[in-house]
Every structure is written in structure tokens, then in C-alpha cells.
Write a protein that holds these residues in place. Structure first.
Motif, PDB file in Angstrom:
ATOM      1  N   PHE A 185      -7.066   4.657  -5.403  1.00  0.00           N
ATOM      2  CA  PHE A 185      -8.233   5.222  -4.714  1.00  0.00           C
ATOM      3  C   PHE A 185      -8.042   6.720  -4.528  1.00  0.00           C
ATOM      4  O   PHE A 185      -6.948   7.184  -4.219  1.00  0.00           O
ATOM      5  N   ARG A 186      -9.087   7.464  -4.694  1.00  0.00           N
ATOM      6  CA  ARG A 186      -9.136   8.864  -4.294  1.00  0.00           C
ATOM      7  C   ARG A 186     -10.253   8.930  -3.278  1.00  0.00           C
ATOM      8  O   ARG A 186     -11.384   8.562  -3.570  1.00  0.00           O
ATOM      9  N   GLY A 188      -4.338  18.208  -3.307  1.00  0.00           N
ATOM     10  CA  GLY A 188      -4.955  18.327  -1.995  1.00  0.00           C
ATOM     11  C   GLY A 188      -5.848  17.177  -1.593  1.00  0.00           C
ATOM     12  O   GLY A 188      -6.441  17.204  -0.519  1.00  0.00           O
ATOM     13  N   THR A 189      -5.955  16.172  -2.420  1.00  0.00           N
ATOM     14  CA  THR A 189      -6.797  15.019  -2.106  1.00  0.00           C
ATOM     15  C   THR A 189      -5.917  13.814  -1.813  1.00  0.00           C
ATOM     16  O   THR A 189      -4.964  13.536  -2.548  1.00  0.00           O
ATOM     17  N   LYS A 190      -6.244  13.103  -0.745  1.00  0.00           N
ATOM     18  CA  LYS A 190      -5.493  11.906  -0.391  1.00  0.00           C
ATOM     19  C   LYS A 190      -5.723  10.828  -1.445  1.00  0.00           C
ATOM     20  O   LYS A 190      -6.863  10.552  -1.834  1.00  0.00           O
ATOM     21  N   VAL A 213       0.859  -1.180   0.000  1.00  0.00           N
ATOM     22  CA  VAL A 213       0.000   0.000   0.000  1.00  0.00           C
ATOM     23  C   VAL A 213       0.895   1.229   0.000  1.00  0.00           C
ATOM     24  O   VAL A 213       1.835   1.315   0.792  1.00  0.00           O
ATOM     25  N   SER A 214       0.609   2.165  -0.901  1.00  0.00           N
ATOM     26  CA  SER A 214       1.336   3.438  -0.885  1.00  0.00           C
ATOM     27  C   SER A 214       0.312   4.561  -0.829  1.00  0.00           C
ATOM     28  O   SER A 214      -0.780   4.453  -1.370  1.00  0.00           O
ATOM     29  N   GLU A 215       0.683   5.620  -0.136  1.00  0.00           N
ATOM     30  CA  GLU A 215      -0.218   6.761   0.047  1.00  0.00           C
ATOM     31  C   GLU A 215       0.455   8.029  -0.432  1.00  0.00           C
ATOM     32  O   GLU A 215       1.677   8.138  -0.415  1.00  0.00           O
ATOM     33  N   GLY A 216      -0.359   8.973  -0.839  1.00  0.00           N
ATOM     34  CA  GLY A 216       0.161  10.258  -1.277  1.00  0.00           C
ATOM     35  C   GLY A 216      -0.955  11.266  -1.373  1.00  0.00           C
ATOM     36  O   GLY A 216      -2.062  11.055  -0.865  1.00  0.00           O
TER      37      GLY A 216
END
Length: 163
Positions: free
Chosen positions: A150-151, A82-84, A75-78
Motif C-alpha cells: 500500500f502507498r 517521503g510517502t508512507k 504487517v511491515s511499514e516504511g
């Protein structure tokens, strides 16, 4: 304990064994659904159909992707504008076959000496399964099998297949 009660105990044990056998035959999707009935019951009817088939679509929630494809391997996040954003990666493995022709520890010495000199000392040379040998070797190599972006909590993009 009389014969009748012993028969009932055996009958109950047999029913339990059959039930456990049927559960173990369930697909991974069916096992995830059975383990998470509240998540599954919250899905729309069209998403339930997709989840049962192991498929996803844009707009699905993370929970429905989990039910359909399981836990991601990475899993990577960013953040984007301005939206996760979050990306789930699913890793598969594929076999790679190689052929080897090593002569092993015996090096051609002592063919036919029989067994009994310790582990691996009965075959020597090309036939020795412990110290050398010939034949196919299988190694499993990981590859990126699928990814889902995913947004917020919704699927915005997915790719299934080697990448």
C-alpha cells in the motif's frame, strides 16, 4: 406450560439452530462482510463484486483488501520518497509428509504380550503408537501465500501464490 406453547418454544429453537447452522456455512468473506456492513456499503459496485469473489485490484483501499482477504499475518511499514508504505503478508501452510520406520521403545522385545502394562505398553516395537511405529507423519510448514503493498491507503502491488 401447555403443549401449544411448548411446541412454539421448540419451533423457535429449531429455527434458531437452522439460522446458526447457515451462518456457520458462510464463507470467510461472507462472514467479514456481515460483520462489517458499513465498510462493505462504502465500496463501489465493481469493488463489491471483487470482494465477493475474494479478489483485489490495484487502487483498492486497505478496508476492501481486509474484507476480501482478511487480516494479514504480518504487517511491515516504511517510507519511500517521503510517502508512507505498508506491506501486508498472508501466510499459508502446506503439509509435508514423511515416512518413519522406528522400532520404538520395545525394540522388538515382547511382541504379542497383550495389553495392560500402562499407556503404550500393548503394542511394542513397530506397532506401538506411543513409543515408536511406522507410517506417514504430517508436518505443516508455513509459506508466504500472498503480499499486498500500500502507498497511503491504496493498493500499489499484490502477489498471490507461493513466493
Amino acid at each position: 406450560m401447555n403443549a401449544k406453547s411448548l411446541f412454539r418454544i421448540c419451533q423457535a429453537a429449531a429455527c434458531l439452530a437452522v439460522a446458526l447452522g447457515l451462518v456457520s456455512c458462510a464463507s470467510p468473506v461472507e462472514r467479514r462482510i456481515a460483520s462489517n456492513p458499513t465498510l462493505y456499503n462504502k465500496l463501489s459496485d465493481s469493488d463489491k463484486v471483487l470482494v465477493n469473489q475474494g479478489r483485489i485490484r490495484e487502487g483498492m483501499t486497505k478496508e476492501s483488501v481486509f474484507l476480501s482477504w482478511g487480516r494479514p499475518d504480518q504487517v511491515s511499514e516504511g517510507s519511500q520518497k517521503g510517502t508512507k508504505i505498508e506491506k501486508w503478508i498472508y501466510v499459508g501452510t502446506q503439509p509435508v509428509y514423511t515416512q518413519s520406520y522406528g522400532l520404538g521403545w520395545g525394540g522388538g522385545y515382547g511382541y504379542g504380550w497383550g495389553r495392560g502394562f500402562g499407556r503404550g505398553y500393548g503394542y511394542y516395537g513397530a506397532w506401538d503408537p506411543y513409543w515408536g511405529g511406522y507410517g506417514p507423519t504430517v508436518t505443516y510448514v508455513p509459506y508466504k501465500a500472498a503480499s499486498v503493498s500500500f502507498r497511503g491507503n491504496r493498493v500499489t502491488e499484490y502477489i498471490r501464490g507461493p513466493q
